[in-house]
Design a protein around this motif. Structure first.
Motif, PDB file in Angstrom:
ATOM      1  N   GLU A 106       0.009 -10.574   3.943  1.00 52.39           N
ATOM      2  CA  GLU A 106      -1.135  -9.884   4.799  1.00 52.39           C
ATOM      3  C   GLU A 106      -2.051  -9.180   3.966  1.00 52.39           C
ATOM      4  N   LEU A 107      -2.118  -9.655   2.561  1.00 53.39           N
ATOM      5  CA  LEU A 107      -2.933  -8.671   1.900  1.00 53.39           C
ATOM      6  C   LEU A 107      -4.546  -9.000   2.236  1.00 53.39           C
ATOM      7  N   THR A 108      -4.724 -10.091   2.864  1.00 54.98           N
ATOM      8  CA  THR A 108      -6.221 -10.343   3.309  1.00 54.98           C
ATOM      9  C   THR A 108      -6.341 -10.117   4.778  1.00 54.98           C
ATOM     10  N   ASN A 109      -5.300  -9.417   5.257  1.00 53.79           N
ATOM     11  CA  ASN A 109      -5.532  -8.958   6.846  1.00 53.79           C
ATOM     12  C   ASN A 109      -6.165  -7.735   7.022  1.00 53.79           C
ATOM     13  N   GLY A 110      -7.445  -7.678   7.186  1.00 51.68           N
ATOM     14  CA  GLY A 110      -8.407  -6.789   7.092  1.00 51.68           C
ATOM     15  C   GLY A 110      -7.723  -5.627   8.004  1.00 51.68           C
ATOM     16  N   PRO A 111      -7.889  -5.566   9.403  1.00 51.38           N
ATOM     17  CA  PRO A 111      -7.136  -4.626  10.267  1.00 51.38           C
ATOM     18  C   PRO A 111      -6.018  -3.853   9.806  1.00 51.38           C
ATOM     19  N   LEU A 112      -5.099  -4.811   9.489  1.00 53.87           N
ATOM     20  CA  LEU A 112      -3.612  -4.419   8.878  1.00 53.87           C
ATOM     21  C   LEU A 112      -3.734  -3.464   7.986  1.00 53.87           C
ATOM     22  N   LEU A 113      -4.440  -4.145   6.651  1.00 52.34           N
ATOM     23  CA  LEU A 113      -4.608  -3.387   5.501  1.00 52.34           C
ATOM     24  C   LEU A 113      -5.281  -2.078   5.322  1.00 52.34           C
ATOM     25  N   LEU A 114      -6.341  -1.976   6.523  1.00 47.70           N
ATOM     26  CA  LEU A 114      -6.966  -0.871   6.462  1.00 47.70           C
ATOM     27  C   LEU A 114      -6.036   0.465   7.013  1.00 47.70           C
ATOM     28  N   LYS A 115      -5.232   0.000   7.837  1.00 48.44           N
ATOM     29  CA  LYS A 115      -4.235   0.614   8.628  1.00 48.44           C
ATOM     30  C   LYS A 115      -3.318   1.262   7.730  1.00 48.44           C
ATOM     31  N   PHE A 116      -2.883   0.488   6.893  1.00 45.43           N
ATOM     32  CA  PHE A 116      -1.823   0.697   5.799  1.00 45.43           C
ATOM     33  C   PHE A 116      -2.437   1.672   5.208  1.00 45.43           C
ATOM     34  N   ALA A 117      -3.732   1.396   4.436  1.00 45.18           N
ATOM     35  CA  ALA A 117      -4.430   2.223   3.518  1.00 45.18           C
ATOM     36  C   ALA A 117      -4.739   3.625   3.910  1.00 45.18           C
ATOM     37  N   SER A 118      -5.183   3.694   5.380  1.00 46.04           N
ATOM     38  CA  SER A 118      -5.477   5.131   5.981  1.00 46.04           C
ATOM     39  C   SER A 118      -4.174   5.655   6.563  1.00 46.04           C
ATOM     40  N   SER A 119      -3.085   5.270   6.115  1.00 45.84           N
ATOM     41  CA  SER A 119      -1.715   6.086   6.909  1.00 45.84           C
ATOM     42  C   SER A 119      -1.449   7.201   6.010  1.00 45.84           C
ATOM     43  N   GLY A 120      -1.835   7.110   4.731  1.00 41.85           N
ATOM     44  CA  GLY A 120      -1.492   8.426   4.089  1.00 41.85           C
ATOM     45  C   GLY A 120      -0.011   8.370   3.587  1.00 41.85           C
ATOM     46  N   ARG A 121       0.587   7.365   3.668  1.00 46.36           N
ATOM     47  CA  ARG A 121       1.932   7.422   3.444  1.00 46.36           C
ATOM     48  C   ARG A 121       2.092   6.526   2.061  1.00 46.36           C
ATOM     49  N   LYS A 122       3.363   6.420   1.048  1.00 51.18           N
ATOM     50  CA  LYS A 122       3.309   5.953  -0.041  1.00 51.18           C
ATOM     51  C   LYS A 122       3.617   4.392   0.373  1.00 51.18           C
ATOM     52  N   LEU A 123       2.975   3.462  -0.543  1.00 52.05           N
ATOM     53  CA  LEU A 123       3.191   2.163  -0.015  1.00 52.05           C
ATOM     54  C   LEU A 123       3.397   1.335  -1.344  1.00 52.05           C
ATOM     55  N   ILE A 124       4.237   0.263  -0.972  1.00 53.89           N
ATOM     56  CA  ILE A 124       4.541  -0.615  -2.085  1.00 53.89           C
ATOM     57  C   ILE A 124       3.849  -1.824  -1.682  1.00 53.89           C
ATOM     58  N   VAL A 125       2.974  -2.436  -2.528  1.00 59.23           N
ATOM     59  CA  VAL A 125       1.850  -3.368  -2.276  1.00 59.23           C
ATOM     60  C   VAL A 125       2.453  -4.742  -2.836  1.00 59.23           C
ATOM     61  N   SER A 126       2.938  -5.491  -2.120  1.00 62.41           N
ATOM     62  CA  SER A 126       3.684  -6.944  -2.467  1.00 62.41           C
ATOM     63  C   SER A 126       2.317  -7.882  -2.879  1.00 62.41           C
ATOM     64  N   THR A 127       2.239  -8.496  -3.783  1.00 60.82           N
ATOM     65  CA  THR A 127       1.032  -9.288  -4.251  1.00 60.82           C
ATOM     66  C   THR A 127       1.578 -10.597  -4.428  1.00 60.82           C
ATOM     67  N   GLY A 128       2.872 -11.149  -4.052  1.00 58.83           N
ATOM     68  CA  GLY A 128       3.257 -12.508  -4.450  1.00 58.83           C
ATOM     69  C   GLY A 128       2.642 -13.716  -3.665  1.00 58.83           C
ATOM     70  N   MET A 129       1.976 -13.557  -2.887  1.00 57.04           N
ATOM     71  CA  MET A 129       1.260 -14.604  -2.321  1.00 57.04           C
ATOM     72  C   MET A 129      -0.256 -14.484  -2.443  1.00 57.04           C
ATOM     73  N   ALA A 130      -0.592 -13.219  -3.337  1.00 55.54           N
ATOM     74  CA  ALA A 130      -2.093 -13.121  -3.227  1.00 55.54           C
ATOM     75  C   ALA A 130      -2.810 -13.639  -4.739  1.00 55.54           C
ATOM     76  N   THR A 131      -3.871 -13.772  -4.697  1.00 56.94           N
ATOM     77  CA  THR A 131      -4.681 -14.284  -5.979  1.00 56.94           C
ATOM     78  C   THR A 131      -4.919 -13.261  -6.701  1.00 56.94           C
ATOM     79  N   LEU A 132      -5.453 -12.843  -7.719  1.00 53.61           N
ATOM     80  CA  LEU A 132      -5.877 -11.847  -8.537  1.00 53.61           C
ATOM     81  C   LEU A 132      -6.900 -11.089  -7.764  1.00 53.61           C
ATOM     82  N   ASP A 133      -8.242 -11.980  -7.277  1.00 53.04           N
ATOM     83  CA  ASP A 133      -9.306 -11.382  -6.636  1.00 53.04           C
ATOM     84  C   ASP A 133      -8.897 -10.609  -5.358  1.00 53.04           C
ATOM     85  N   GLU A 134      -7.981 -11.154  -4.504  1.00 51.09           N
ATOM     86  CA  GLU A 134      -7.412 -10.340  -3.254  1.00 51.09           C
ATOM     87  C   GLU A 134      -6.538  -9.311  -3.667  1.00 51.09           C
ATOM     88  N   VAL A 135      -5.914  -9.040  -4.860  1.00 49.80           N
ATOM     89  CA  VAL A 135      -5.299  -7.983  -5.125  1.00 49.80           C
ATOM     90  C   VAL A 135      -6.353  -6.938  -5.596  1.00 49.80           C
TER      91      VAL A 135
END
Length: 178
Positions: A106-135
């Motif tokens: 879901e690293l490229t899922n815009g609405p979901l990623l923005l909601k995670f980012a704006s939550s103010g919570r500590k995040l573990i961001v998994s990158t296993g399925m992402a390209t370096l550009d997407e990360v």
């Protein structure tokens, strides 16, 4: 639920600090006719659809509350990964989790990623399925600092605007604070 409790027991017994579950609503992830991926069919040996498989794995809000309480009793942290906006809202507002995991798929899922980012919570961001550009794009969104990755915000917001334009997201029900 029995399997989930057993996994909590084993993780606690093994000395794990946390155990992570997945929170999702099947209706938000796949259509009723979506075929399983080849590996899913191979592992399950079933001819059911992906929707039917996921529906059987879906937990209720009460199930998550029970598992969270069971984790407290076992002195292990409860974590979860949200795969859709409603599930993320549930983890944030009802379970009030302090730490969340962003799924790599879901690293490229815009609405979901923005909601995670704006939550103010500590995040573990998994990158296993992402390209370096997407990360890099995701890190720019999470950092809230356009200067770190100057090219990421316009590209990300463009994708987000396209999602709204084609009707994938209901802009009336999605709010973000950055």
């Amino acid at each position: 639920m029995d399997v989930a409790r057993l996994l909590i027991d084993e993780a606690a017994k093994g000395g794990a600090d946390a155990i992570k579950f997945q929170t999702f609503q099947t209706n938000a992830l796949v259509t009723k006719n979506a075929a399983k991926a080849e590996y899913q069919s191979r592992v399950t040996g079933s001819t059911e659809t992906q929707y039917e498989m996921l529906k059987k794995l879906e937990l209720t809000a009460e199930n998550y509350r029970d598992l969270m309480q069971y984790c407290r009793e076992k002195d292990i942290q409860f974590l979860s990964t949200a795969f859709d906006l409603h599930s993320l809202e549930f983890l944030l507002n009802e379970l009030k989790l302090e730490r969340l995991k962003v799924p790599s798929g879901e690293l490229t899922n815009g609405p979901l990623l923005l909601k995670f980012a704006s939550s103010g919570r500590k995040l573990i961001v998994s990158t296993g399925m992402a390209t370096l550009d997407e990360v890099e794009i995701a890190l720019g969104v999470h950092s809230g600092d356009h200067a770190i990755y100057p090219d990421c915000r316009p590209e990300f917001y463009s994708a987000l605007e396209q999602a709204f334009e084609i009707g994938n997201w209901d802009s009336e029900n999605v709010t973000f604070k950055l």
